[in-house]
Design a protein around this motif. Structure first.
Motif, PDB file in Angstrom:
ATOM      1  N   LYS A  70      70.127 -13.715 -23.963  1.00  0.00           N
ATOM      2  CA  LYS A  70      69.487 -14.881 -24.554  1.00  0.00           C
ATOM      3  C   LYS A  70      68.119 -15.118 -23.920  1.00  0.00           C
ATOM      4  N   THR A  71      68.097 -15.170 -22.586  1.00  0.00           N
ATOM      5  CA  THR A  71      66.849 -15.328 -21.839  1.00  0.00           C
ATOM      6  C   THR A  71      66.942 -14.506 -20.566  1.00  0.00           C
ATOM      7  N   CYS A  72      65.846 -13.851 -20.220  1.00  0.00           N
ATOM      8  CA  CYS A  72      65.751 -13.105 -18.974  1.00  0.00           C
ATOM      9  C   CYS A  72      64.815 -13.853 -18.031  1.00  0.00           C
ATOM     10  N   TYR A  73      65.351 -14.315 -16.911  1.00  0.00           N
ATOM     11  CA  TYR A  73      64.537 -14.964 -15.881  1.00  0.00           C
ATOM     12  C   TYR A  73      64.155 -13.892 -14.866  1.00  0.00           C
ATOM     13  N   ALA A  74      62.911 -13.452 -14.922  1.00  0.00           N
ATOM     14  CA  ALA A  74      62.445 -12.287 -14.184  1.00  0.00           C
ATOM     15  C   ALA A  74      61.634 -12.724 -12.966  1.00  0.00           C
ATOM     16  N   VAL A  75      62.136 -12.409 -11.780  1.00  0.00           N
ATOM     17  CA  VAL A  75      61.520 -12.868 -10.529  1.00  0.00           C
ATOM     18  C   VAL A  75      60.813 -11.710  -9.843  1.00  0.00           C
ATOM     19  N   GLU A  76      59.528 -11.863  -9.572  1.00  0.00           N
ATOM     20  CA  GLU A  76      58.738 -10.791  -8.953  1.00  0.00           C
ATOM     21  C   GLU A  76      57.541 -11.386  -8.208  1.00  0.00           C
ATOM     22  N   PRO A  77      57.391 -11.103  -6.903  1.00  0.00           N
ATOM     23  CA  PRO A  77      56.267 -11.665  -6.163  1.00  0.00           C
ATOM     24  C   PRO A  77      55.013 -10.780  -6.132  1.00  0.00           C
ATOM     25  N   ASP A  78      55.168  -9.489  -6.312  1.00  0.00           N
ATOM     26  CA  ASP A  78      54.055  -8.543  -6.176  1.00  0.00           C
ATOM     27  C   ASP A  78      53.038  -8.773  -7.291  1.00  0.00           C
ATOM     28  N   PRO A  79      51.811  -9.172  -6.970  1.00  0.00           N
ATOM     29  CA  PRO A  79      50.832  -9.489  -8.025  1.00  0.00           C
ATOM     30  C   PRO A  79      50.477  -8.306  -8.916  1.00  0.00           C
ATOM     31  N   GLU A  80      50.505  -7.108  -8.366  1.00  0.00           N
ATOM     32  CA  GLU A  80      50.208  -5.932  -9.188  1.00  0.00           C
ATOM     33  C   GLU A  80      51.353  -5.649 -10.154  1.00  0.00           C
ATOM     34  N   CYS A  81      52.580  -5.796  -9.704  1.00  0.00           N
ATOM     35  CA  CYS A  81      53.723  -5.635 -10.603  1.00  0.00           C
ATOM     36  C   CYS A  81      53.721  -6.709 -11.680  1.00  0.00           C
ATOM     37  N   ILE A  82      53.372  -7.929 -11.303  1.00  0.00           N
ATOM     38  CA  ILE A  82      53.295  -9.020 -12.275  1.00  0.00           C
ATOM     39  C   ILE A  82      52.271  -8.693 -13.353  1.00  0.00           C
ATOM     40  N   ARG A  83      51.121  -8.171 -12.933  1.00  0.00           N
ATOM     41  CA  ARG A  83      50.060  -7.819 -13.891  1.00  0.00           C
ATOM     42  C   ARG A  83      50.554  -6.771 -14.890  1.00  0.00           C
ATOM     43  N   ILE A  84      51.180  -5.707 -14.356  1.00  0.00           N
ATOM     44  CA  ILE A  84      51.622  -4.613 -15.215  1.00  0.00           C
ATOM     45  C   ILE A  84      52.773  -5.057 -16.114  1.00  0.00           C
ATOM     46  N   ALA A  85      53.763  -5.735 -15.539  1.00  0.00           N
ATOM     47  CA  ALA A  85      54.909  -6.191 -16.323  1.00  0.00           C
ATOM     48  C   ALA A  85      54.474  -7.155 -17.420  1.00  0.00           C
ATOM     49  N   SER A  86      53.518  -8.031 -17.108  1.00  0.00           N
ATOM     50  CA  SER A  86      53.026  -8.991 -18.107  1.00  0.00           C
ATOM     51  C   SER A  86      52.405  -8.270 -19.295  1.00  0.00           C
ATOM     52  N   LYS A  87      51.634  -7.222 -19.012  1.00  0.00           N
ATOM     53  CA  LYS A  87      51.029  -6.450 -20.103  1.00  0.00           C
ATOM     54  C   LYS A  87      52.091  -5.776 -20.949  1.00  0.00           C
ATOM     55  N   ASN A  88      53.126  -5.252 -20.294  1.00  0.00           N
ATOM     56  CA  ASN A  88      54.188  -4.585 -21.042  1.00  0.00           C
ATOM     57  C   ASN A  88      55.015  -5.573 -21.863  1.00  0.00           C
ATOM     58  N   ASN A  93      55.800  -7.863 -27.506  1.00  0.00           N
ATOM     59  CA  ASN A  93      55.932  -9.154 -28.185  1.00  0.00           C
ATOM     60  C   ASN A  93      57.312  -9.764 -27.942  1.00  0.00           C
ATOM     61  N   ILE A  94      57.760  -9.656 -26.679  1.00  0.00           N
ATOM     62  CA  ILE A  94      59.051 -10.223 -26.294  1.00  0.00           C
ATOM     63  C   ILE A  94      58.824 -11.637 -25.784  1.00  0.00           C
ATOM     64  N   ASN A  95      59.518 -12.607 -26.361  1.00  0.00           N
ATOM     65  CA  ASN A  95      59.277 -14.006 -26.015  1.00  0.00           C
ATOM     66  C   ASN A  95      60.432 -14.679 -25.287  1.00  0.00           C
ATOM     67  N   ASN A  96      61.433 -13.903 -24.875  1.00  0.00           N
ATOM     68  CA  ASN A  96      62.548 -14.519 -24.150  1.00  0.00           C
ATOM     69  C   ASN A  96      62.614 -14.063 -22.689  1.00  0.00           C
ATOM     70  N   ILE A  97      61.469 -13.652 -22.151  1.00  0.00           N
ATOM     71  CA  ILE A  97      61.354 -13.338 -20.729  1.00  0.00           C
ATOM     72  C   ILE A  97      60.549 -14.426 -20.048  1.00  0.00           C
ATOM     73  N   LYS A  98      61.125 -15.060 -19.060  1.00  0.00           N
ATOM     74  CA  LYS A  98      60.413 -16.057 -18.251  1.00  0.00           C
ATOM     75  C   LYS A  98      60.053 -15.380 -16.924  1.00  0.00           C
ATOM     76  N   LEU A  99      58.793 -15.000 -16.763  1.00  0.00           N
ATOM     77  CA  LEU A  99      58.330 -14.310 -15.563  1.00  0.00           C
ATOM     78  C   LEU A  99      58.015 -15.325 -14.476  1.00  0.00           C
ATOM     79  N   ILE A 100      58.685 -15.181 -13.339  1.00  0.00           N
ATOM     80  CA  ILE A 100      58.567 -16.146 -12.245  1.00  0.00           C
ATOM     81  C   ILE A 100      57.905 -15.456 -11.046  1.00  0.00           C
ATOM     82  N   PRO A 101      56.638 -15.774 -10.745  1.00  0.00           N
ATOM     83  CA  PRO A 101      55.896 -15.084  -9.686  1.00  0.00           C
ATOM     84  C   PRO A 101      56.212 -15.619  -8.293  1.00  0.00           C
ATOM     85  N   LYS A 102      57.440 -15.404  -7.874  1.00  0.00           N
ATOM     86  CA  LYS A 102      57.887 -15.864  -6.561  1.00  0.00           C
ATOM     87  C   LYS A 102      58.763 -14.790  -5.937  1.00  0.00           C
TER      88      LYS A 102
END
Length: 247
Positions: A70-88, A93-102
């Protein structure tokens, strides 16, 4: 399609930017990477429930798991991984991922993480605790699983996946009363509390009736206290394994 690559893992497909992480440029071509992780997610996730995915890396599991949950709460602190994952994520066009930069662990407003030695952010193994001396160190917030559940108002959680290259003992130490099925990758030589950290993990796993271990391409059931025999003080692949625990 340029540097856009279509990936298929089991029955799920997604798109990625193939060359966004030059440090591990062939990563997406390894079709055998942790096949068991995809198998576990496929077996435990469903569209009626959400899950927490700790250790997003380039998005390899969240792009898969989000299509099954239903929803993926994705936790990642690495800013480079956040950048790449966000682009992917945007690419698909996936809208049920909540990316949490912590960072997941305990509740703390500021901690230092970083890539030790010659490793760079966004590589295959990066963010370690207390890496003030690393050229790639950065400051981030740490949060526990119970606090995350409270802040995000998650009331349909049914699974947790943890793969953080160390610090998994800190996460489990602060997991509170949450005893949902989980898949945790353990790196004994990188644990914050060393052998004591493995004891913390084992004590939590002991709450579950079923414990399955994935190690060196093998899968078998094990008793929680037997995991202590796998401890390696030095950085040795023999001390790296994943554990699935459920009732």
């Amino acid at each position: 399609m340029g540097d856009i690559l279509k990936i298929k893992r089991r029955n799920v497909s997604f798109l990625v930017y193939e060359h966004e992480s030059p440090n591990i440029s062939d990563f997406w071509h390894n079709e055998n990477w942790e096949n068991f992780t995809y198998e576990v997610l496929e077996n435990f996730l469903d569209k009626e429930h959400s899950y927490i995915d700790v250790g997003v890396h380039l998005g390899e599991t969240i792009l898969f798991g989000a299509q099954l949950s239903k929803t993926c709460y994705a936790v990642e602190p690495d800013p480079e991984c956040i950048r790449i994952a966000s682009k992917n994520i945007e690419l698909n066009n996936i809208n049920n991922i909540k990316l949490i930069p912590k960072a997941l662990g305990n509740n703390c407003s500021k901690i230092m993480l970083g890539a030790p030695g010659s490793l760079s952010l966004g590589s295959s193994a990066t963010t370690y605790f207390n890496a003030e001396l690393s050229a790639n160190s950065f400051e981030t917030e740490s949060i526990s699983i119970p606090k995350l559940v409270e802040q995000e108002n998650i009331n349909d959680l049914n699974f947790i996946k943890i793969d953080v290259e160390g610090m998994e003992d800190l996460i489990i130490e602060n997991i509170g009363a949450i005893d949902l099925p989980l898949l945790v990758e353990v790196h004994t030589s990188l644990l914050f509390y060393k052998y004591k950290g493995l004891e913390i993990i084992v004590n939590h796993l002991g709450k579950f009736k079923n414990i399955v271990i994935f190690i060196a391409g093998r899968k078998f059931k094990i008793k929680a206290n037997e995991i202590l025999n796998l401890y390696e003080e030095e950085n040795n692949p023999r001390g790296y394994f994943s554990v699935l625990a459920y009732n």
